[in-house]
Design an enzyme around this catalytic site. Structure first.
Site, PDB file in Angstrom:
ATOM      1  N   ARG A 240       0.958  -1.236   0.027  1.00 31.48           N
ATOM      2  CA  ARG A 240      -0.085   0.126   0.158  1.00 31.48           C
ATOM      3  C   ARG A 240       0.939   1.429  -0.064  1.00 31.48           C
ATOM      4  O   ARG A 240       2.066   1.136   0.601  1.00 31.48           O
ATOM      5  CB  ARG A 240      -0.669   0.035   1.282  1.00 31.48           C
ATOM      6  CG  ARG A 240      -2.212  -0.893   1.332  1.00 31.48           C
ATOM      7  CD  ARG A 240      -3.241  -0.392   0.136  1.00 31.48           C
ATOM      8  NE  ARG A 240      -4.384  -1.310   0.232  1.00 31.48           N
ATOM      9  CZ  ARG A 240      -4.364  -2.430  -0.503  1.00 31.48           C
ATOM     10  NH1 ARG A 240      -3.521  -2.795  -1.420  1.00 31.48           N
ATOM     11  NH2 ARG A 240      -5.632  -3.070  -0.353  1.00 31.48           N
ATOM     12  N   GLU A 269      -3.722   7.696  -5.575  1.00 28.04           N
ATOM     13  CA  GLU A 269      -3.826   7.072  -6.627  1.00 28.04           C
ATOM     14  C   GLU A 269      -5.070   7.515  -7.610  1.00 28.04           C
ATOM     15  O   GLU A 269      -6.252   7.743  -6.900  1.00 28.04           O
ATOM     16  CB  GLU A 269      -3.849   5.569  -6.468  1.00 28.04           C
ATOM     17  CG  GLU A 269      -2.547   4.742  -5.569  1.00 28.04           C
ATOM     18  CD  GLU A 269      -2.673   3.340  -5.422  1.00 28.04           C
ATOM     19  OE1 GLU A 269      -3.545   2.961  -5.735  1.00 28.04           O
ATOM     20  OE2 GLU A 269      -1.595   2.702  -4.998  1.00 28.04           O
ATOM     21  N   HIS A 288      -0.926   0.028  -9.906  1.00 31.76           N
ATOM     22  CA  HIS A 288      -1.642  -1.096  -8.924  1.00 31.76           C
ATOM     23  C   HIS A 288      -2.099  -2.116  -9.436  1.00 31.76           C
ATOM     24  O   HIS A 288      -3.397  -2.156  -9.452  1.00 31.76           O
ATOM     25  CB  HIS A 288      -2.696  -0.057  -8.112  1.00 31.76           C
ATOM     26  CG  HIS A 288      -3.006  -0.789  -6.624  1.00 31.76           C
ATOM     27  ND1 HIS A 288      -3.412  -0.091  -5.608  1.00 31.76           N
ATOM     28  CD2 HIS A 288      -2.909  -1.914  -6.384  1.00 31.76           C
ATOM     29  CE1 HIS A 288      -3.468  -0.782  -4.653  1.00 31.76           C
ATOM     30  NE2 HIS A 288      -3.237  -1.999  -5.102  1.00 31.76           N
TER      31      HIS A 288
END
Length: 327
Positions: A240, A269, A288
Site C-alpha cells: 500500500r 492513486e 496498482h
C-alpha cells in the site's frame, strides 16, 4: 412475494459476479469501469441499500456510513480495507468483508516481476532502444544488479510474503524477514531467517514491502531507514502507498543512498504525472496491478459477491465468508 434485498455496486464488475448477485438481490451498479463512482451518487445510493459492494478506491467513511438506513454488509473487493472505517461500521452493526487468499500467488508473481524488472533495468532498457540510443554492444551498458544468490528482505511475512519467499528460494536467494510476530514454523519450512527491522534493512539487497497499511506502518520506511540500506539496495512496494514515505524515497534515490525502486502503489492513486518519483530513470512505476490477472480478478469479484450474499442470507458465521477482523 418476498422482496429481494437491494445492493449497490460501485464499479462495473465481471459478469460472473454480477450474475451471481442478480440471482439473489436487486442490483444497481455504477456502469463505468475506469471511473470511480462520484461521492454524491454513493451518498444517495447508500441510504436505501442492504448491501454495498465496493472497491479499495471507494472511501467508506463515517459520514457515509451514517447516511445508511438499512445497510447490513459492506463487501470490499480487495484484500485490504483501509478505505473503510471499520470501527464505524461495527458501531452501526454492519459486517465488513474482504477477499484474501485468492490474490496471493498473482500478487507474488507481480512482486517478483517488478523486482526483476527493476534490478535488470528492463523498462529503462526498452526506452533506450526505442529512442534509438542503442549504437553497439558495450561491456557496461545498462548493467543492473544480480538476483540469483542475493539477499532479499521481506517486510511482512503474511500470505503474499510467504509466496514471495518461495519464489526467492527458486533463485537461491538468502531470505530474511521482519514481521510483527515471529513465525518459527515458516522459518523451519522455508529456511528463512527473522531479523529486527534495522538489521534487515542493512543486510538486504532487495527489500520487499508486503505489510498491511496501519497507523503503525505508516511511514515505516523513511529517511532514517533509507540511511541504513546499502547503496546498491532496491526497494519494492506492492503493498500500500504510505508505508514508504515517498518524499524520503525520492531523496534517497537522488542522493544515491539506494540504487532503485519498484512501485505498484502510491499514497495518492492515480499517482499525479508530475510526481517527482516518475522523473527518475531508476524507478519502475506501475498502476496498482498486483492482482491484475484475468482469472484472479474474476475470482476476487465472485468472492466479494458471495461474501455479500452470504451475510444478507443470514449466514455471517459461514467459514466461506471472509469477514474483516474488527479488533
Amino acid at each position: 412475494m418476498v422482496l429481494k434485498p437491494k445492493i449497490f455496486v460501485t464499479r462495473k464488475i465481471p459478469h460472473q459476479a454480477l450474475s451471481y448477485l442478480e440471482k439473489y438481490a436487486e442490483v444497481a451498479m455504477w456502469e463505468e469501469e475506469d471511473i470511480p463512482v462520484p461521492r454524491e451518487v454513493l451518498e444517495k445510493e447508500i441510504e436505501t441499500v442492504d448491501g454495498l459492494y465496493c472497491l479499495l478506491t471507494d472511501k467508506v467513511d463515517e459520514p457515509l456510513i451514517k447516511r445508511a438506513k438499512q445497510l447490513k454488509v459492506i463487501s470490499n473487493m480487495a484484500v485490504g480495507y483501509n478505505n473503510i472505517d471499520i470501527r464505524s461500521a461495527a458501531n452501526h452493526g454492519i459486517i465488513v468483508t474482504n477477499t484474501p487468499d485468492v490474490l496471493t500467488e498473482t500478487t507474488a508473481d507481480l512482486t517478483f516481476a517488478l523486482l526483476m524488472a527493476t534490478a535488470r533495468r528492463l523498462v529503462e532498457s526498452q526506452h533506450f532502444l526505442h529512442q534509438g540510443k542503442w549504437q553497439s554492444w558495450s561491456p557496461m551498458l545498462l548493467t543492473g544488479q544480480d538476483i540469483f544468490g542475493a539477499t532479499i528482505g521481506i517486510i511482512g511475512l503474511g500470505r503474499i510474503g510467504e509466496a514471495v519467499a518461495r519464489r526467492a528460494k527458486g533463485f537461491d536467494m538468502n531470505v530474511l524477514y521482519y514481521n510483527r510476530r515471529r513465525k518459527p514454523e515458516l522459518e523451519a519450512r522455508l529456511n528463512v531467517q527473522y531479523e529486527p527491522l534495522n538489521d534487515l534493512l542493512a543486510a538486504a539487497d532487495f527489500i520487499c514491502i508486503l505489510t498491511p497499511y496501519t497507523d503503525e506502518t505508516r511511514d515505516l520506511i523513511s529517511d532514517e531507514q533509507f540511511k541504513l540500506m546499502k547503496a546498491s539496495a532496491i526497494v519494492i512496494n506492492t503493498s500500500r502507498g504510505g508505508i514508504v514515505n515517498e518524499n524520503a524515497l525520492y531523496r534517497a534515490l537522488v542522493n544515491k543512498e539506494i540504487w532503485a525502486a519498484g512501485l505498484d502503489v502510491f499514497e495518492e492513486e492515480p499517482v499525479p504525472l508530475d510526481h517527482p518519483l516518475l522523473t527518475l530513470p531508476n524507478v519502475v512505476a506501475l498502476p496498482h496491478i498486483g492482482s491484475a490477472s484475468i482469472q484472479t480478478r474474476v475470482n476476487m469479484a465472485v468472492m466479494a459477491a458471495k461474501n455479500l450474499i452470504g451475510v444478507l442470507q443470514g449466514n455471517p458465521e459461514d467459514a466461506s465468508i471472509h469477514k474483516v477482523n474488527r479488533n
